[in-house]
Scaffold this motif. Structure first.
Motif, PDB file in Angstrom:
ATOM      1  N   LEU A 360       0.847  -1.246   0.043  1.00 16.91           N
ATOM      2  CA  LEU A 360       0.048  -0.143   0.163  1.00 16.91           C
ATOM      3  C   LEU A 360       0.946   1.240   0.064  1.00 16.91           C
ATOM      4  O   LEU A 360       0.645   2.128  -0.643  1.00 16.91           O
ATOM      5  N   LYS A 361       2.045   1.160   0.908  1.00 17.09           N
ATOM      6  CA  LYS A 361       2.939   2.391   0.667  1.00 17.09           C
ATOM      7  C   LYS A 361       3.463   2.526  -0.480  1.00 17.09           C
ATOM      8  O   LYS A 361       3.582   3.735  -1.174  1.00 17.09           O
ATOM      9  N   MET A 362       3.735   1.717  -1.426  1.00 17.33           N
ATOM     10  CA  MET A 362       4.410   1.622  -2.756  1.00 17.33           C
ATOM     11  C   MET A 362       3.461   2.106  -3.707  1.00 17.33           C
ATOM     12  O   MET A 362       3.714   3.003  -4.632  1.00 17.33           O
ATOM     13  N   GLN A 363       2.168   1.592  -3.377  1.00 18.17           N
ATOM     14  CA  GLN A 363       1.102   2.009  -4.551  1.00 18.17           C
ATOM     15  C   GLN A 363       0.997   3.599  -4.195  1.00 18.17           C
ATOM     16  O   GLN A 363       0.895   4.468  -5.288  1.00 18.17           O
ATOM     17  N   ARG A 364       0.918   4.068  -3.068  1.00 21.03           N
ATOM     18  CA  ARG A 364       0.769   5.501  -2.694  1.00 21.03           C
ATOM     19  C   ARG A 364       1.923   6.297  -3.254  1.00 21.03           C
ATOM     20  O   ARG A 364       1.760   7.373  -3.947  1.00 21.03           O
ATOM     21  N   ALA A 365       3.167   5.703  -3.033  1.00 19.69           N
ATOM     22  CA  ALA A 365       4.147   6.452  -3.453  1.00 19.69           C
ATOM     23  C   ALA A 365       4.292   6.597  -5.103  1.00 19.69           C
ATOM     24  O   ALA A 365       4.904   7.623  -5.713  1.00 19.69           O
TER      25      ALA A 365
END
Length: 389
Positions: A360-365
């Protein structure tokens, strides 16, 4: 009966190919499994790349499209309650046009009928014979009568469930597929669009898309479970969920109303190789499917039509087989790029059931990178408006 090119499938790709061939004096017959009214009743995508519009121009069937289509020079990407815009005009100098696939198909039917084009409906038991030879033919039944048509070439424009792809032996074809673990619940409503451009929304509750067919007809989607059925969702439940997934600025002014069509579409990526076998050529969904996120389904079918039309034109006008011999190679080179974009855009915006906190953090980044990086927006815009043929 005999024709130069036998087209299996009376959807937009088959009709467009037939119309383009007619402009060059190349004879064709179109076979359609359903009725004309059934084909025109199907609700499909409505975002057209410039390449598709150019083909409609070339086919002489674009007058109503240019008069009624809505030009979009960008799109909004929303994350929870925030959003940013990707400007297609700025990055590429090219917009996309919103014009329903049903209207494209209607224009093509009108053109083929006006030209006296041969179209046979309600065909059953369609079978392709001797496709690997120079003398292919097709047998079928219509109105209880067995029929045969001999042709120089067969164009399989009959969709994922059609007979054309299945005609290519398993020893020859290879299929690549990704099934996404969710679907899109979509409704059509006689309401004004919530925004003049499309809104792609990513939220913790899942993906949503705000689209339109015209200024009084809106198309909305929300990501849903594959186990859902349209009847599980009342209109009120749909509107409430859509409002939760788009920024408050838009949910506050969303005009709701009764749905006039409601359906759930599963998402998949699919490609078969090769797209030709002997004198049988596959076009559109017969050869490949993309998730609808990037609006590439109809547009990749159009690029197939472009390559096949050019190959057939070269064969009949110049006696050259170069274009038909390289059809699959040329079409697949562009298809895989469209598949990549549709896969990337889908993974960027949807919630997947197995996503970890890191995912999820990678998606947001990735979304933040798209928001702030000019090169990333340029790449997205180039792909969205359509890569060159």
């Amino acid at each position: 009966m005999r024709t130069q090119v036998l087209v299996i499938g009376g959807g937009p790709s088959g009709l467009l190919l037939s119309q383009l061939l007619a402009t060059q004096g190349i004879d064709s017959i179109v076979l359609e499994r359903r009725t004309k009214d059934y084909v025109l009743g199907r609700i499909r995508a409505g975002v057209l790349e410039q390449g598709f519009v150019d083909l409609m121009d070339q086919a002489g069937v674009s007058a109503r499209l240019h008069a009624e289509a809505i030009e979009h020079s960008g799109t909004l990407i929303a994350v929870e309650d925030d959003y940013f815009r990707v400007d297609f005009q700025h990055h590429t100098g090219t917009p996309v046009l919103v014009y329903g696939q049903t209207e494209v198909t209607r224009d093509l039917y009108d053109a083929r009928e006006a030209a006296g084009g041969a179209m046979i409906f309600n065909t059953e038991n369609v079978t392709i014979h001797d496709a690997e030879t120079d003398t292919p033919y097709v047998t079928f039944t219509t109105d209880g009568q067995d029929q045969r048509i001999d042709a120089d070439f067969v164009a399989g424009c009959d969709g994922f469930h059609g007979v054309s792809r299945q005609t290519i032996p398993l020893s020859v074809r290879r299929e690549y597929e990704k099934i996404y673990p969710f679907g899109w619940l979509g409704i059509l409503s006689e309401t004004p669009p919530v925004h003049h451009e499309l809104i792609y929304a990513s939220s913790h509750r899942g993906f949503a898309l705000c689209s339109m067919r015209n200024e009084a007809l809106s198309r909305y989607y929300i990501q849903c479970s594959l186990s859902d059925h349209p009847e599980d969702w009342t209109d009120a439940a749909f509107w409430a969920e859509l409002k939760r997934r788009i920024p408050k600025e838009f949910s506050d002014r969303l005009v709701t109303g009764p749905s006039i069509e409601k359906s759930i579409a599963p998402l998949r990526s699919f490609v078969t190789e090769p797209m030709q076998w002997g004198r049988l050529f596959l076009c559109g969904d017969a050869a490949h499917i993309v998730p609808p996120t990037g609006a590439k389904g109809l547009n990749t079918a159009a690029s197939d039509v472009h390559y096949l039309f050019q190959g057939l034109k070269g064969y009949y006008q110049d006696g050259s087989e170069a274009g038909i011999d390289t059809y699959s190679q040329n079409a697949l080179a562009r298809v895989w790029k469209a598949e990549r974009f549709s896969w990337w855009f889908s993974t960027l915006l949807h919630r997947f059931p197995d996503q970890s906190e890191f995912d999820l953090k990678m998606q947001r980044a990735e979304i933040d990178f798209l928001r702030t990086n000019e090169a990333a927006q340029n790449a997205m815009a180039e792909n969205y408006v359509g890569l060159p043929y």
